[in-house]
Design an enzyme around this catalytic site. Structure first.
Site, PDB file in Angstrom:
ATOM      1  N   HIS A   1       1.846   4.342  -3.000  1.00  0.00           N
ATOM      2  CA  HIS A   1       1.924   5.885  -2.628  1.00  0.00           C
ATOM      3  C   HIS A   1       3.217   6.391  -3.323  1.00  0.00           C
ATOM      4  O   HIS A   1       3.289   7.448  -3.956  1.00  0.00           O
ATOM      5  CB  HIS A   1       1.754   6.236  -1.301  1.00  0.00           C
ATOM      6  CG  HIS A   1       0.152   6.140  -0.652  1.00  0.00           C
ATOM      7  ND1 HIS A   1      -0.806   6.710  -1.365  1.00  0.00           N
ATOM      8  CD2 HIS A   1      -0.256   5.832   0.476  1.00  0.00           C
ATOM      9  CE1 HIS A   1      -1.822   6.439  -0.423  1.00  0.00           C
ATOM     10  NE2 HIS A   1      -1.408   5.778   0.440  1.00  0.00           N
TER      11      HIS A   1
ATOM     12  N   GLU B   1      -6.203   7.627  -1.569  1.00  0.00           N
ATOM     13  CA  GLU B   1      -6.141   6.204  -1.081  1.00  0.00           C
ATOM     14  C   GLU B   1      -6.251   5.229  -2.169  1.00  0.00           C
ATOM     15  O   GLU B   1      -6.000   4.129  -2.142  1.00  0.00           O
ATOM     16  CB  GLU B   1      -6.885   5.909  -0.010  1.00  0.00           C
ATOM     17  CG  GLU B   1      -6.248   6.996   1.234  1.00  0.00           C
ATOM     18  CD  GLU B   1      -5.058   6.564   1.630  1.00  0.00           C
ATOM     19  OE1 GLU B   1      -4.415   5.175   1.572  1.00  0.00           O
ATOM     20  OE2 GLU B   1      -4.286   7.814   2.089  1.00  0.00           O
TER      21      GLU B   1
ATOM     22  N   HIS C   1       2.990   6.213  -6.962  1.00  0.00           N
ATOM     23  CA  HIS C   1       2.087   7.454  -7.319  1.00  0.00           C
ATOM     24  C   HIS C   1       3.277   8.624  -7.387  1.00  0.00           C
ATOM     25  O   HIS C   1       2.831   9.389  -8.369  1.00  0.00           O
ATOM     26  CB  HIS C   1       0.996   7.583  -6.410  1.00  0.00           C
ATOM     27  CG  HIS C   1      -0.236   8.329  -6.872  1.00  0.00           C
ATOM     28  ND1 HIS C   1      -1.284   8.797  -6.301  1.00  0.00           N
ATOM     29  CD2 HIS C   1      -0.246   9.034  -8.051  1.00  0.00           C
ATOM     30  CE1 HIS C   1      -2.080   9.157  -6.934  1.00  0.00           C
ATOM     31  NE2 HIS C   1      -1.556   9.504  -8.211  1.00  0.00           N
TER      32      HIS C   1
ATOM     33  N   TYR D   1     -10.908   7.034   3.211  1.00  0.00           N
ATOM     34  CA  TYR D   1     -10.448   5.907   3.352  1.00  0.00           C
ATOM     35  C   TYR D   1     -11.619   4.829   2.704  1.00  0.00           C
ATOM     36  O   TYR D   1     -11.272   3.776   2.209  1.00  0.00           O
ATOM     37  CB  TYR D   1      -9.914   5.422   4.562  1.00  0.00           C
ATOM     38  CG  TYR D   1      -8.603   5.896   5.053  1.00  0.00           C
ATOM     39  CD1 TYR D   1      -7.333   5.240   4.396  1.00  0.00           C
ATOM     40  CD2 TYR D   1      -8.414   7.060   5.691  1.00  0.00           C
ATOM     41  CE1 TYR D   1      -6.332   5.652   4.819  1.00  0.00           C
ATOM     42  CE2 TYR D   1      -7.035   7.536   5.786  1.00  0.00           C
ATOM     43  CZ  TYR D   1      -6.174   6.899   5.440  1.00  0.00           C
ATOM     44  OH  TYR D   1      -4.580   7.355   5.633  1.00  0.00           O
TER      45      TYR D   1
ATOM     46  N   HIS E   1       0.663  -1.244   0.078  1.00  0.00           N
ATOM     47  CA  HIS E   1       0.101   0.209   0.130  1.00  0.00           C
ATOM     48  C   HIS E   1       0.856   1.299  -0.033  1.00  0.00           C
ATOM     49  O   HIS E   1       0.646   2.029  -0.828  1.00  0.00           O
ATOM     50  CB  HIS E   1      -0.875  -0.066   1.392  1.00  0.00           C
ATOM     51  CG  HIS E   1      -1.762   1.193   1.485  1.00  0.00           C
ATOM     52  ND1 HIS E   1      -3.128   1.130   1.268  1.00  0.00           N
ATOM     53  CD2 HIS E   1      -1.510   2.469   1.846  1.00  0.00           C
ATOM     54  CE1 HIS E   1      -3.565   2.351   1.490  1.00  0.00           C
ATOM     55  NE2 HIS E   1      -2.856   3.099   2.015  1.00  0.00           N
ATOM     56  N   GLU E   2       1.871   1.150   0.783  1.00  0.00           N
ATOM     57  CA  GLU E   2       2.728   2.387   0.906  1.00  0.00           C
ATOM     58  C   GLU E   2       3.473   2.574  -0.228  1.00  0.00           C
ATOM     59  O   GLU E   2       3.762   3.677  -0.747  1.00  0.00           O
ATOM     60  CB  GLU E   2       3.559   2.372   2.448  1.00  0.00           C
ATOM     61  CG  GLU E   2       2.620   2.607   3.668  1.00  0.00           C
ATOM     62  CD  GLU E   2       1.514   3.572   3.695  1.00  0.00           C
ATOM     63  OE1 GLU E   2       2.007   4.662   3.029  1.00  0.00           O
ATOM     64  OE2 GLU E   2       0.604   3.640   4.391  1.00  0.00           O
TER      65      GLU E   2
END
Ligand SMILES: [Zn+2]
Length: 716
Positions: free
Chosen positions: A484, A509, A487, A651, A480-481
């Site tokens: 980011h 998110e 991105h 979220y 998940h991180e």
């Protein structure tokens, strides 16, 4: 080793050589430079002569250049081991924030921006978006108010809110509370957690110091057999940062006052108008609908978990009071998964050593998005360091740095720098998050500045006998991180304002949440896995020591273990989402009081605890006559002070978009390179440079729908 051309990035990485003194000086210099740019615009341009090129362009270029240093100046407070540096970093952020508030309220600049907007020049879409957002920001920053007491009060509030936000986060970062426990009290907690705990001396001889950092907290809540231990940890954890209680209250009250000054009915209305949801009503309806769909499921899950608890209590000859407490949940959830689904999280973790898992994840991004990651180590660090000193390009010896490139198909160019700071240390930010260190943008000469982005996490440290092993949920968090981070790396915007994850909060998110699905796809899990005993002879002997003569494990995670894991994806999922709903509904509750008096009177901690009980349907200490103020969860709720105010719902609502994108485009083949690249270019690359709904609609070929979201939750 990577080929020569991939070891020499065209842009040097930033250096981390600041001192407490230089941090403050740099912040002051940045502020002075930026102020001068604005003064010059005002001196040289009149409303008659104002144009995008003469007003917005210099301001935007200044913003771009300032961000190259300002993010890093503020970053030290999250990662530095030196108290002085962290303090200076907080101070620098405060100085810069004060300046931003002052700049955002400059009427002389606003008049010129307003003149440009009225002229309606023909400019490219991203520039138009910048102009419109900038204009709106001035109004939202109080310039719609008449000069005088109201506007002054508004400015005063903004400054105070900025101070509070910095102090609140600082208190959380520096929180170093814990509890002394005997080994007996910690019975059940895995040995590798216990062996990492500080040992007591003197009056605490024989005891262990359990902190509230993730690597201590979660295993204890999951494995400690003694309910009193879990209860104590849970309650103390909700009281670990009580100096934030008055700060939280002050924030909420000031936000409400500020929103009303601007003519909004409440802070939520102010915050949400420029998000995808547009109005608090949309958010309330969404959260309310989700809550009513999840409530029955939550009840059912608790009923089953209670059966587990009952059996467990009876087996231990203890009396069962028929209640399911907050501190029971992680424990019985884990036990249920182990007993009913033969799910052994510790065993699964053995297949996900941190370093090979990261390498596997980067490989997924390479194949999907056409990227190449080259770790910069040893000699190469010296070569790329602008100072010639390799240690200058990281802020701590634990930190890894990667040069990120496009593969040949994507044009072979440089993309940016990725940093991984993976282990806890005193004073470090306590969660897992992605921090932008330098944004990307087109500079004044028309050249692209490449971004630098960092993952700051807190995984268990390796030992000589065992590498850092990731639980499946940590695998998900890391992916998940990293999402980011990607991105932030692949964005291609003109202005830093819209770079990467600078999208609206209720969209940001979605890309990372979509990627979480890869961690629930058998083929991907298999390829990410590698049993740690196969990594080195030391690890093998370490594994053998505790394997009690078991046959050596397969190198990759067995199919049946994966199948078991995937069967558990939605086990107790209603309760998980109800917990998220508690955060979201609490956030909306404190940010939309009926009137200002109502927020002044609101008992915030009691509201937090009461909502938690009502929504999750689990009992808290209030059921044991400890009152409604038994804990102060809001004081550790960094999101609501750190930018997610009236935004936590994002979220949940962005999962509508992430599941829609996954089911529509990727589910059939998550590694489809054509779709991966289309996603990279149509979604990630855009950052916030165009309306997020447009981005989504173009990618999906239609407006987003809620079907996949509810179907995935089993609520369709
Ligand atoms: Zn995230």
């Amino acid at each position: 080793m990577a080929p020569e051309h991939l070891r020499r990035p065209p842009q040097a990485p930033p250096v981390f050589t600041a001192t407490a003194q230089s941090i403050i000086e740099d912040a002051k210099r940045l502020v002075a430079t930026s102020r001068k740019v604005q003064d010059d615009v005002v001196a040289n341009v009149t409303p008659e002569s104002a144009s995008f090129a003469s007003v917005l362009k210099p301001l935007a270029q200044d913003e771009n250049v300032m961000a190259l240093e300002s993010h890093i100046l503020g970053f030290y407070q999250a990662v530095s081991t030196e108290q002085q540096l962290r303090d200076a970093s907080s101070k620098a952020e405060e100085l810069m924030d004060e300046f931003f508030i002052e700049a955002a309220m400059r009427e002389d600049v606003f008049k010129l921006v307003d003149a440009v907007l009225q002229k309606n020049e023909s400019i490219d879409p991203e520039s138009r978006r910048l102009l419109e957002k900038e204009h709106k920001d001035y109004i939202r920053n109080g310039l719609g108010l008449p000069a005088g007491p109201k506007r002054d009060r508004f400015k005063e509030i903004k400054k105070r809110l900025s101070q509070i936000s910095i102090e609140f986060q600082k208190n959380l970062n520096e929180e170093n509370e814990g509890i002394w426990f005997t080994r007996e009290e910690l019975d059940g907690v895995p040995e590798d957690v216990l062996s990492g705990l500080k040992k007591g001396e003197g009056e605490n001889d024989g005891k262990l110091w359990l902190t509230f950092k993730y690597p201590d907290l979660f295993p204890t809540m999951k494995y400690a057999k003694n309910p009193e231990t879990r209860k104590k940890v849970m309650i103390q954890n909700e009281n670990k940062c009580n100096q934030n209680v008055p700060l939280f209250r002050e924030s909420i009250i000031l936000r409400d006052e500020a929103a009303r000054l601007l003519g909004y009915p409440n802070h939520a209305a102010f915050r949400i108008e420029d998000k995808m949801a547009k109005t608090p009503d949309t958010v309330n309806t969404f959260l309310g609908d989700l809550r009513s769909r999840l409530t029955a499921g939550g009840q059912k899950e608790i009923k089953e978990l209670l059966e587990f608890k009952k059996t467990d209590f009876e087996a231990r000859g203890e009396s069962f009071d028929g209640r399911y407490y907050l501190w029971d949940h992680r424990f019985y959830d884990r036990l249920m998964l182990e007993k009913n689904f033969s799910l052994d999280q510790q065993l699964i973790a053995e297949y996900f050593p941190l370093q090979t898992t990261i390498a596997g994840m980067l490989k997924i991004f390479e194949e999907l998005f056409g990227l190449v990651f080259v770790e910069i180590t040893g000699e190469d660090r010296q070569q790329v360091a602008p100072t010639g000193k390799g240690s200058d390009i990281v802020w701590h010896e634990d930190v890894q740095i990667f040069g990120v490139w496009n593969d040949e198909g994507e044009g072979s160019g440089f993309v940016g720098y990725l940093y991984l700071d993976l282990f806890p240390r005193p004073g470090k930010y306590g969660h897992a998050a992605n921090f932008n260190l330098q944004p990307g943008f087109i500079d004044a000469n028309g050249n692209r500045h490449y971004p630098a982005t960092a993952l700051v996490c807190n995984f268990t440290k390796p030992t000589p006998k065992k590498p850092s092993l990731l639980k499946h949920e940590e695998v998900v968090t890391l992916f998940h991180e990293l999402g980011h981070g990607i991105h932030d790396l692949v964005a291609q915007t003109t202005y830093s304002r819209f770079h990467g994850t600078n999208t609206v909060r209720d969209f940001v998110e979605a890309p990372s949440q979509m990627l979480e699905n890869w961690c629930w796809t058998p083929s991907q899990l298999k390829s990410l896995s590698k049993h740690y005993s196969t990594l080195s002879p030391e690890y093998l002997s370490g594994w053998q020591e505790q394997a009690e003569g078991k046959a050596p494990p397969a190198e990759q995670i067995p199919d049946e273990v994966i199948a078991n894991l995937i069967r558990t994806k939605h086990v107790n999922d209603a309760l998980f989402n109800l917990r998220q709903l508690h955060f979201g509904i609490f956030d909306m509750t404190v940010h939309q009081p009926a009137d200002h008096e109502a927020i002044q009177k609101l008992p915030i901690s009691a509201t937090y605890n009461k909502l938690r009980h009502e929504i999750t349907q689990m009992d808290g200490p209030e059921a044991l006559n400890m009152g409604e103020e038994w804990g102060h969860g809001e004081a550790t709720f960094g999101h609501l002070i750190g930018g997610y105010d009236a935004g936590y719902y994002g979220y949940l609502s962005s999962q509508v978009y992430s599941t829609d994108m996954f089911y529509t485009v990727f589910k059939a083949d998550p590694m489809n390179p054509t779709e991966g690249r289309r996603y990279r270019h149509q979604v990630l690359e855009k950052g916030g440079s165009q309306d997020e709904m447009t981005t989504l609609t173009e990618f999906l070929g239609r407006p987003p729908k809620t079907d996949a979201f509810y179907k995935d939750l089993g609520l369709a």
